[in-house]
Write a protein that holds these residues in place. Structure first.
Motif, PDB file in Angstrom:
ATOM      1  N   ARG A 231       0.854  -1.205   0.000  1.00  0.00           N
ATOM      2  CA  ARG A 231       0.000   0.000   0.000  1.00  0.00           C
ATOM      3  C   ARG A 231       0.880   1.243   0.000  1.00  0.00           C
ATOM      4  NH1 ARG A 231      -5.460  -2.249   2.779  1.00  0.00           N
ATOM      5  NH2 ARG A 231      -5.093  -4.313   1.973  1.00  0.00           N
ATOM      6  N   LYS A 232       1.800   1.243  -0.922  1.00  0.00           N
ATOM      7  CA  LYS A 232       2.835   2.266  -0.939  1.00  0.00           C
ATOM      8  C   LYS A 232       3.015   2.833  -2.342  1.00  0.00           C
ATOM      9  CE  LYS A 232       7.815   2.393  -0.156  1.00  0.00           C
ATOM     10  NZ  LYS A 232       8.994   1.588   0.164  1.00  0.00           N
ATOM     11  N   TYR A 233       3.062   1.959  -3.346  1.00  0.00           N
ATOM     12  CA  TYR A 233       3.312   2.409  -4.705  1.00  0.00           C
ATOM     13  C   TYR A 233       2.017   2.735  -5.444  1.00  0.00           C
ATOM     14  CZ  TYR A 233       7.971   0.831  -3.730  1.00  0.00           C
ATOM     15  OH  TYR A 233       9.197   0.682  -3.153  1.00  0.00           O
ATOM     16  N   VAL A 234       2.056   3.808  -6.224  1.00  0.00           N
ATOM     17  CA  VAL A 234       0.883   4.250  -6.967  1.00  0.00           C
ATOM     18  C   VAL A 234       0.609   3.295  -8.124  1.00  0.00           C
ATOM     19  CG1 VAL A 234      -0.022   6.095  -8.431  1.00  0.00           C
ATOM     20  CG2 VAL A 234       1.290   6.663  -6.372  1.00  0.00           C
ATOM     21  N   GLU A 235      -0.663   2.970  -8.339  1.00  0.00           N
ATOM     22  CA  GLU A 235      -1.018   2.079  -9.441  1.00  0.00           C
ATOM     23  C   GLU A 235      -1.867   2.767 -10.505  1.00  0.00           C
ATOM     24  OE1 GLU A 235       0.234  -2.052  -8.335  1.00  0.00           O
ATOM     25  OE2 GLU A 235      -1.948  -2.018  -8.500  1.00  0.00           O
ATOM     26  N   GLU A 236      -3.096   3.115 -10.165  1.00  0.00           N
ATOM     27  CA  GLU A 236      -3.990   3.724 -11.151  1.00  0.00           C
ATOM     28  C   GLU A 236      -4.895   4.721 -10.446  1.00  0.00           C
ATOM     29  OE1 GLU A 236      -5.605   1.626 -14.468  1.00  0.00           O
ATOM     30  OE2 GLU A 236      -5.088  -0.304 -13.581  1.00  0.00           O
ATOM     31  N   VAL A 237      -5.629   5.472 -11.239  1.00  0.00           N
ATOM     32  CA  VAL A 237      -6.606   6.390 -10.660  1.00  0.00           C
ATOM     33  C   VAL A 237      -7.974   6.050 -11.261  1.00  0.00           C
ATOM     34  CG1 VAL A 237      -6.002   8.227 -12.319  1.00  0.00           C
ATOM     35  CG2 VAL A 237      -7.185   8.818 -10.212  1.00  0.00           C
ATOM     36  N   ASN A 241      -5.174   5.209 -16.157  1.00  0.00           N
ATOM     37  CA  ASN A 241      -3.759   5.143 -15.793  1.00  0.00           C
ATOM     38  C   ASN A 241      -3.343   6.523 -15.280  1.00  0.00           C
ATOM     39  OD1 ASN A 241      -3.784   3.103 -18.544  1.00  0.00           O
ATOM     40  ND2 ASN A 241      -2.979   2.334 -16.607  1.00  0.00           N
ATOM     41  N   ILE A 242      -2.201   6.573 -14.610  1.00  0.00           N
ATOM     42  CA  ILE A 242      -1.805   7.852 -14.002  1.00  0.00           C
ATOM     43  C   ILE A 242      -0.383   8.257 -14.393  1.00  0.00           C
ATOM     44  CG2 ILE A 242      -1.029   6.798 -11.816  1.00  0.00           C
ATOM     45  CD1 ILE A 242      -2.418   9.333 -10.454  1.00  0.00           C
ATOM     46  N   PHE A 243      -0.191   9.557 -14.552  1.00  0.00           N
ATOM     47  CA  PHE A 243       1.117  10.126 -14.895  1.00  0.00           C
ATOM     48  C   PHE A 243       1.436  11.272 -13.934  1.00  0.00           C
ATOM     49  CE2 PHE A 243       2.340   8.438 -19.116  1.00  0.00           C
ATOM     50  CZ  PHE A 243       1.189   7.760 -19.456  1.00  0.00           C
ATOM     51  N   THR A 252       5.280   7.224 -15.012  1.00  0.00           N
ATOM     52  CA  THR A 252       4.046   6.443 -14.902  1.00  0.00           C
ATOM     53  C   THR A 252       4.414   5.050 -14.416  1.00  0.00           C
ATOM     54  OG1 THR A 252       1.947   5.903 -16.002  1.00  0.00           O
ATOM     55  CG2 THR A 252       3.942   5.568 -17.313  1.00  0.00           C
ATOM     56  N   PRO A 253       3.573   4.448 -13.570  1.00  0.00           N
ATOM     57  CA  PRO A 253       3.889   3.107 -13.069  1.00  0.00           C
ATOM     58  C   PRO A 253       4.000   2.085 -14.211  1.00  0.00           C
ATOM     59  CG  PRO A 253       2.089   4.084 -11.806  1.00  0.00           C
ATOM     60  CD  PRO A 253       2.333   4.980 -12.976  1.00  0.00           C
ATOM     61  N   PRO A 254       4.938   1.133 -14.080  1.00  0.00           N
ATOM     62  CA  PRO A 254       5.127   0.124 -15.125  1.00  0.00           C
ATOM     63  C   PRO A 254       3.989  -0.897 -15.120  1.00  0.00           C
ATOM     64  CG  PRO A 254       6.561  -0.340 -13.266  1.00  0.00           C
ATOM     65  CD  PRO A 254       5.837   0.932 -12.934  1.00  0.00           C
ATOM     66  N   ILE A 284       6.533   4.443  -8.412  1.00  0.00           N
ATOM     67  CA  ILE A 284       6.653   5.675  -7.644  1.00  0.00           C
ATOM     68  C   ILE A 284       5.741   5.544  -6.428  1.00  0.00           C
ATOM     69  CG2 ILE A 284       4.993   6.819  -9.223  1.00  0.00           C
ATOM     70  CD1 ILE A 284       6.515   9.479  -8.529  1.00  0.00           C
ATOM     71  N   SER A 285       6.304   5.859  -5.266  1.00  0.00           N
ATOM     72  CA  SER A 285       5.509   5.686  -4.046  1.00  0.00           C
ATOM     73  C   SER A 285       4.694   6.942  -3.791  1.00  0.00           C
ATOM     74  CB  SER A 285       6.422   5.393  -2.853  1.00  0.00           C
ATOM     75  OG  SER A 285       7.156   6.564  -2.538  1.00  0.00           O
ATOM     76  N   ILE A 286       3.631   6.787  -3.035  1.00  0.00           N
ATOM     77  CA  ILE A 286       2.794   7.931  -2.703  1.00  0.00           C
ATOM     78  C   ILE A 286       3.600   8.928  -1.864  1.00  0.00           C
ATOM     79  CG2 ILE A 286       1.709   6.758  -0.704  1.00  0.00           C
ATOM     80  CD1 ILE A 286      -0.055   9.243  -3.087  1.00  0.00           C
TER      81      ILE A 286
END
Ligand SMILES: *Cc1c(COP(=O)(O)O)cnc(C)c1O
Length: 360
Positions: A231-237, A241-243, A252-254, A284-286
């Protein structure tokens, strides 16, 4: 068996046609065109009975497997009307190929991409008067596959329907291209690696509704999902997808199995690189995002998806703390990407990537 998939066209009687809704009040997914595409699959015959027919109900046994165990996959793409009534679709083959990736993971039959694309073009052309012409409004196309065999065993079904319905949708940004407020959840997760987060299957969306409801109640538009393990790395919104644009670099997350490989995501990456913008697909972490927001290096955040194309983010709320991005304004790159993608989709500018399929 795909070789002999003939397409019959059964047009609606002129007096049965639906009256078109006014173009300034379309909303999203509330109205459907006069026709749909439908084909059936069973173990003995493969895909067969492909037809374009009047939009309408089909009957299903209450034991149809999709209703119990959720073997359902879908796609979302759009058709656009350009100058002189020209009709375009954006990367439709990529959607159909992605549907086959989903089918594979869900133990469902692959669709014959060439034949379905032909059927799709014929369907869009037949219902071309339904493609809105007002700025930003489009025809949303929803290919869907469901398991219809009546049986209660948990196993691949022996019968499936594949169908395509279409809905005229309004401009996503009828009130201007304005940033959204996003709720970062560390209470719910969307997907885990090894699961089905990378496929467009119905259950993912059913499971996401509760988090979205909590976000709405708190006054936020969408949920930002973090990875399920830490519960640390960003995934989607939401379903985009998120940038992040940090120090002039786009991050952007892989695609690691828990994230949907968006076609808009891919288009943004290619387009940005063609503008000599550095794009980095990395975790990328929050905490990194919030640190960048606080030290001023976070320039923009935006979501990408077929429905909205680009969706700028103006605020993140994480663990009850609000973080304002770019003073709540739409970033310049978000705006540039949105305008360029929309212009390509509407056939208004050159299409160096060969993303556009002209069908009429
Ligand atoms: C469909 C979808 C996207 C966006 O994909 P596009 O091909 O760009 O429309 C992103 N995330 C999720 C979870 C999706 O379902």
């Amino acid at each position: 068996m795909w070789q002999d998939l003939d397409l019959t066209v059964n047009k609606i009687a002129p007096d049965k046609r639906t009256e078109k809704p006014p173009q300034d009040a379309l909303g999203f997914g509330d109205h459907f065109t006069d026709h749909m595409f439908l084909m059936k699959w069973d173990r003995d015959n493969g895909w067969h009975d492909a037809e374009i027919c009047p939009y309408g109900d089909f009957s299903m046994d209450p034991a149809a497997m999709v209703l119990h165990y959720g073997q359902a996959i879908f796609e979302g793409l759009k058709a656009y009307k350009g100058e002189n009534e020209q009709i375009f679709m954006f990367r439709p083959e990529d959607n159909l190929e992605r549907m086959n990736t989903s089918a594979l993971r869900m133990c469902m039959p692959r669709i014959p991409v060439d034949k379905v694309l032909k059927g799709l073009k014929a369907l869009v052309y037949l219902d071309r008067d339904w493609i809105p012409t007002v700025d930003g409004a489009t025809l949303y196309i929803r290919p869907t596959m469901i398991a219809v065999e009546p049986a209660l065993g948990v196993r691949p079904a022996g019968q499936y329907y594949f169908y395509v319905i279409m809905s005229p949708v309004g401009a996503y940004y009828a009130e201007g291209f304005s940033p959204t407020k996003i709720w970062v959840t560390d209470k719910y997760v969307r997907a885990v690696k090894g699961g089905v987060g990378h496929v467009k299957t119905a259950g993912n969306y059913a499971a996401s509704i509760m988090a979205a409801e909590e976000a709405h109640k708190a006054g936020y538009t969408q949920v930002l999902w973090l990875d399920a393990c830490e519960r640390k790395y960003v995934e989607e919104v939401g379903t985009s997808n998120i940038f992040f644009r940090i120090n002039d670099e786009l991050i952007t997350p892989p695609l690691g199995g828990s994230i949907l490989g968006g076609i808009t995501r891919d288009s943004v990456i290619e387009l940005a690189r063609s503008w000599d913008i550095k794009v980095n697909e990395k975790q990328i972490s929050i905490d990194e995002v919030i640190a960048a927001c606080e030290d001023g290096s976070l320039q923009e955040v935006f979501g990408t998806g077929t429905a909205a194309v680009i969706s700028p983010v103006g605020e993140l709320c994480y663990q009850e703390k609000k973080h304002i991005i770019a003073e709540g304004n739409t970033g310049e790159l978000s705006k540039r990407l949105f305008e360029e993608l929309q212009a390509i989709q509407n056939g208004k500018v050159a299409d160096p990537f060969k993303w556009i399929l002209r069908i009429g």
